[in-house]
Design a protein around this motif. Structure first.
Motif, PDB file in Angstrom:
ATOM      1  N   GLY A   1      -2.920   3.344  -3.680  1.00 57.43           N
ATOM      2  CA  GLY A   1      -3.088   1.988  -4.208  1.00 57.43           C
ATOM      3  C   GLY A   1      -2.265   0.975  -3.435  1.00 57.43           C
ATOM      4  O   GLY A   1      -1.983   1.154  -2.257  1.00 57.43           O
ATOM      5  N   ASP A   2      -1.861  -0.059  -4.109  1.00 51.09           N
ATOM      6  CA  ASP A   2      -1.146  -1.184  -3.491  1.00 51.09           C
ATOM      7  C   ASP A   2       0.346  -0.869  -3.343  1.00 51.09           C
ATOM      8  O   ASP A   2       1.184  -1.420  -4.054  1.00 51.09           O
ATOM      9  CB  ASP A   2      -1.354  -2.455  -4.324  1.00 51.09           C
TER      10      ASP A   2
ATOM     11  N   ARG B   1       2.425  -1.583  -0.905  1.00 49.85           N
ATOM     12  CA  ARG B   1       3.192  -2.743  -0.439  1.00 49.85           C
ATOM     13  C   ARG B   1       3.514  -3.687  -1.593  1.00 49.85           C
ATOM     14  O   ARG B   1       4.639  -4.148  -1.744  1.00 49.85           O
ATOM     15  CB  ARG B   1       2.442  -3.470   0.672  1.00 49.85           C
ATOM     16  N   GLY B   2       2.536  -3.964  -2.440  1.00 45.41           N
ATOM     17  CA  GLY B   2       2.741  -4.850  -3.584  1.00 45.41           C
ATOM     18  C   GLY B   2       3.690  -4.253  -4.614  1.00 45.41           C
ATOM     19  O   GLY B   2       4.561  -4.951  -5.149  1.00 45.41           O
ATOM     20  N   GLN B   3       3.517  -2.968  -4.882  1.00 43.10           N
ATOM     21  CA  GLN B   3       4.403  -2.301  -5.835  1.00 43.10           C
ATOM     22  C   GLN B   3       5.846  -2.288  -5.328  1.00 43.10           C
ATOM     23  O   GLN B   3       6.780  -2.561  -6.074  1.00 43.10           O
ATOM     24  CB  GLN B   3       3.942  -0.867  -6.089  1.00 43.10           C
TER      25      GLN B   3
END
Length: 159
Positions: free
Chosen positions: A30-31, A33-35
């Motif tokens: 999943g994300d 980088r965002g997490q």
């Protein structure tokens, strides 16, 4: 020693194969980088943009190491054991981001990261018997995973 097209093709296949395993793991998790950006981080945490670059370089070195193991002039039994251990550690590496980020099981991910460090250290020892440069190319990977274990534990504690 003359380098053949077959050897170059095998080297490229090893590098691309390992890079694809890492990329697929990140994609399926999943994300990341965002997490990572949203997490409270322990001291000495690198910026998220650095982590991706570091992994690209490490996966390159890991792929070269695989090539050196496959082409090594060593006892077949030692080569088979080294390649089996290589595959096992790569599977654990693949699973780590899925569990830590994709599954949000940070403590299990931290324990898995510590286990991966142990597998990499064992790989270095075993690879040394087969092809010394295959072992040496795993040293930066081992150091990064030790640091990643610290980060995993820190992230699990703080989040």
């Amino acid at each position: 020693m003359k380098v053949t097209g077959k050897q170059i093709s095998l080297l490229i296949a090893c590098i691309i194969g390992v890079e694809l395993v890492g990329s697929l793991s990140g994609l399926l998790a999943g994300d990341i980088r965002g997490q990572y950006a949203a997490m409270t981080k322990p001291p000495f945490s690198p910026p998220g943009s650095w982590v991706g670059i570091i992994w690209i370089v490490l996966y390159f070195l890991i792929g070269v190491s695989l090539y050196l193991l496959i082409t090594a002039d060593a006892r077949q039994k030692n080569k088979q054991q080294a390649i089996l251990l290589f595959v096992i550690q790569l599977i654990v590496n693949f699973i780590w981001s899925l569990i830590f980020f994709g599954g949000e099981y940070m403590w299990i991910g931290a324990i898995l990261c510590l286990a991966l460090a142990g597998l990499i250290l064992l790989s270095i020892v075993l690879f040394y018997r087969v092809q010394i440069w295959a072992a040496r190319l795993f040293i930066p990977y081992f150091l990064w995973i030790c640091f990643a274990s610290y980060l995993s534990i820190g992230l699990a504690l703080l989040n």
